[in-house]
Design a protein around this motif. Structure first.
Motif, PDB file in Angstrom:
ATOM      1  N   GLU A   1       7.311  -2.489  32.793  1.00 22.49           N
ATOM      2  CA  GLU A   1       8.016  -3.618  32.179  1.00 22.49           C
ATOM      3  C   GLU A   1       9.506  -3.555  32.499  1.00 22.49           C
ATOM      4  O   GLU A   1      10.126  -4.570  32.854  1.00 22.49           O
ATOM      5  CB  GLU A   1       7.806  -3.603  30.658  1.00 22.49           C
ATOM      6  CG  GLU A   1       6.391  -3.882  30.201  1.00 22.49           C
ATOM      7  CD  GLU A   1       5.970  -5.327  30.408  1.00 22.49           C
ATOM      8  OE1 GLU A   1       6.866  -6.192  30.543  1.00 22.49           O
ATOM      9  OE2 GLU A   1       4.760  -5.591  30.439  1.00 22.49           O
TER      10      GLU A   1
ATOM     11  N   ALA B   1      10.087  -4.254  36.304  1.00 18.01           N
ATOM     12  CA  ALA B   1       9.894  -5.667  36.642  1.00 18.01           C
ATOM     13  C   ALA B   1      11.110  -6.490  36.219  1.00 18.01           C
ATOM     14  O   ALA B   1      11.574  -7.370  36.957  1.00 18.01           O
ATOM     15  CB  ALA B   1       8.623  -6.203  35.979  1.00 18.01           C
TER      16      ALA B   1
ATOM     17  N   LYS C   1      14.112  -5.693  38.616  1.00 19.81           N
ATOM     18  CA  LYS C   1      13.987  -6.312  39.935  1.00 19.81           C
ATOM     19  C   LYS C   1      14.278  -7.809  39.875  1.00 19.81           C
ATOM     20  O   LYS C   1      14.914  -8.372  40.772  1.00 19.81           O
ATOM     21  CB  LYS C   1      12.586  -6.065  40.493  1.00 19.81           C
ATOM     22  CG  LYS C   1      12.340  -4.623  40.912  1.00 19.81           C
ATOM     23  CD  LYS C   1      10.936  -4.442  41.474  1.00 19.81           C
ATOM     24  CE  LYS C   1      10.728  -3.021  41.977  1.00 19.81           C
ATOM     25  NZ  LYS C   1       9.366  -2.808  42.513  1.00 19.81           N
ATOM     26  N   LYS C   2      13.828  -8.446  38.816  1.00 16.83           N
ATOM     27  CA  LYS C   2      14.069  -9.883  38.659  1.00 16.83           C
ATOM     28  C   LYS C   2      15.519 -10.165  38.305  1.00 16.83           C
ATOM     29  O   LYS C   2      16.136 -11.108  38.816  1.00 16.83           O
ATOM     30  CB  LYS C   2      13.143 -10.448  37.584  1.00 16.83           C
ATOM     31  CG  LYS C   2      13.284 -11.943  37.371  1.00 16.83           C
ATOM     32  CD  LYS C   2      12.305 -12.444  36.310  1.00 16.83           C
ATOM     33  CE  LYS C   2      12.453 -13.940  36.079  1.00 16.83           C
ATOM     34  NZ  LYS C   2      11.500 -14.429  35.036  1.00 16.83           N
TER      35      LYS C   2
END
Length: 552
Positions: free
Chosen positions: A313, A316, A319-320
């Motif tokens: 989590e 992710a 990276k976003k």
């Protein structure tokens, strides 16, 4: 987005702090940072930092989880980038309290000490503690981030005042003093607090008799107690209390009553990331350590996998987002876990993977979960161990051992029983002193590399966020008695309630009351909110500079 009122309040605090001169009694910090290692690292700047700690996780624990999962790579694996030294100020094998203190503050400390300096540095390469600095509180990353207008959060599957989460939110030279640690947490102004330990906030569950649950509500937290409540929370300050003591192992938990570590991490990120100034979040997979103490491989697998989902989590989001540093590292290894034991000494290279994994795959609960399935007289041991642990060949001695196990210790008995059948080795029921894996992911994919000190990680996060831990220490932890005396004030103590002492400072017509472990001051009957808590370390009291400035 955080409320306008909160943002204005945060900026006012930052403005006040920027103008406050540090106490004239300056703190001389001990060594504990590897300057050479720090200089070799890439410059990383980030708006947000997420630190994830799988307490007590041995290197073989991730290998075991990987094989248990069919060989699939863990989310952690792509972040593996170096090694971390774990020793404390005076021991080669660290306790969680000083190990977490190193991560949170950048200073090594003594066994059992939370957020304070040690009595002495005796390990090679560490400078002596300056006279008068023993047990002195030092600022943590949560406090520094808060004073820099950032949102903050702490998560744990243990009681939230357990050693590691306390290291990021409180200060006291005894990790077992839950009253002192939890009260500081309540008044620390942290935005998101998720974990266990609900009973330690009730008046009945505390030696000081304070109803901190009522205080949490009064301070404006949305208090949630189950998974649905957490999912419904969307903004503002959130305090999750999901168990009276520690939360269950992930394999044992009721998903309606207790959210997973990944769910808690995701929700914290969702809330904290609404702050335009950024955030700092600490996430602990607490019971990896507890399973290792018990030599319970099922508990290890359960909570390493749960922790890895939380890492997924965080990764992710990073990276976003493109402006987040993620660091993961255990504070120490525990148990001496090995895939292979003395029974495999002569045929280790001939044994198929199934030798180690198949016995483990049969288990439906952890060793702790087994205890809940046994009836009051434990007459169903054979049935429970067959149905829930996949063991059908218990010996008479093993049955007797299970029957005689005291409440709360079943994983210490059945962990070794299944370990023997899976040829999982253990060297200890305690911590071990080896280097641990460093996992990192920064903006642009930058990573920290090489062998670093545990204290270095605090410095890297401090640098990435543009914080100054030393300055925050000077702002928040001024020696109260000596500094007030230097201003011509008199210090006494109101011990009307011996369990909740209040420092009383008088000068001229002014009377200042400072209740220990809270963030409030009462000046001539007017209550004033401080930007830090009043800390008593068992010997001396430390207060924010803003409290000092109330006496002219």
């Amino acid at each position: 987005m955080m409320s306008t009122m909160k943002k204005q309040g945060k900026r006012k605090v930052a403005s006040v702090m920027a103008g406050v001169l540090a106490s004239s009694m300056l703190l001389t910090f001990p060594a504990g940072v590897s300057d050479a290692a720090a200089k070799e690292q890439p410059e990383i700047k980030a708006k947000n930092v997420i630190m994830l700690i799988p307490d007590g996780m041995a290197q073989d624990a991730t290998a075991l989880a990987r094989w248990y999962n069919g060989g699939e790579m863990l989310a952690l694996d792509e972040m593996a980038s170096g090694l971390v030294r774990t020793y404390s100020a005076d021991a080669a094998i660290a306790d969680s309290a000083p190990a977490g203190t190193a991560f949170a503050t950048g200073y090594k400390s003594h066994t059992g000490y939370v957020g304070v300096l040690p009595d002495q540095n005796t390990m090679p390469g560490l400078k002596p503690i300056a006279p008068g600095d023993a047990k002195r509180p030092v600022a943590n990353l949560v406090e520094a981030a808060k004073l820099s207008n950032k949102a903050t959060g702490i998560i744990a599957t243990s009681e939230i005042m357990h050693a590691t989460p306390a290291d990021f939110s409180a200060h006291y030279p005894d990790r077992s003093n839950y009253d002192a640690l939890s009260e500081q947490q309540v008044y620390a102004g942290i935005d998101v607090v998720l974990g266990g330990g609900a009973q330690y906030f009730t008046a009945a569950g505390r030696k000081d008799g304070e109803d901190l649950t009522a205080a949490i509500h009064r301070l404006g937290y949305n208090v949630v107690t189950d998974t649905a409540g957490l999912k419904a929370a969307s903004n503002g300050k959130v305090w999750g209390m999901f168990a009276n003591k520690a939360m269950d192992y992930d394999m044992d938990r009721d998903p309606a009553k207790q959210p997973s570590l990944a769910e808690m991490t995701s929700k914290a990120i969702e809330i904290l990331s609404k702050d335009q100034d950024g955030f700092f979040l600490m996430v602990e997979g607490s019971k990896v350590d507890w399973a290792a103490h018990a030599n319970d491989p099922i508990g290890i697998i359960s909570d390493v996998n749960a922790f890895d989902k939380a890492v997924a989590e965080a990764l992710a989001f990073a990276k976003k987002d493109g402006n987040t540093l993620v660091i993961a590292s255990t504070d120490h290894m525990n148990g001496g876990l090995t895939i292979g034991d003395r029974e495999t000494s002569n045929n280790y290279d001939e044994l198929p993977l199934s030798t180690f994994i198949d016995p483990l795959k049969k288990a439906k609960v952890t060793g702790e979960g087994i205890e809940k399935l046994l009836n009051s007289d434990r007459s169903n041991i054979v049935q429970v161990m067959s149905e829930s642990f996949g063991i059908t060949d218990l010996t008479a001695d093993e049955i007797a051992a299970i029957k005689a196990t005291k409440a709360g210790s079943m994983n210490y008995t059945v962990g070794p029983i299944i370990s023997k059948r899976a040829h999982i080795g253990w060297t200890s029921n305690g911590h071990t002193g080896g280097d641990v894996v460093l996992y990192s992911y920064g903006p642009g994919g930058k990573q920290l590399t090489g062998l670093v000190e545990n204290t270095d990680l605090a410095r890297y996060m401090e640098s990435a966020l543009g914080l100054n831990l030393a300055s925050v220490t000077q702002q928040l932890f001024v020696p109260a008695e000596a500094t007030f005396a230097a201003k011509g004030a008199t210090v006494t103590w109101d011990r009307t309630d011996e369990r909740n002492p209040v420092m009383v400072v008088t000068k001229g017509s002014d009377t200042l009351r400072l209740p220990v472990y809270k963030n409030t001051a009462i000046l001539n009957d007017k209550t004033i909110n401080l930007n830090g808590t009043i800390v008593f370390n068992g010997e001396k009291t430390f207060v924010p500079q803003t409290a000092i400035d109330l006496i002219r």
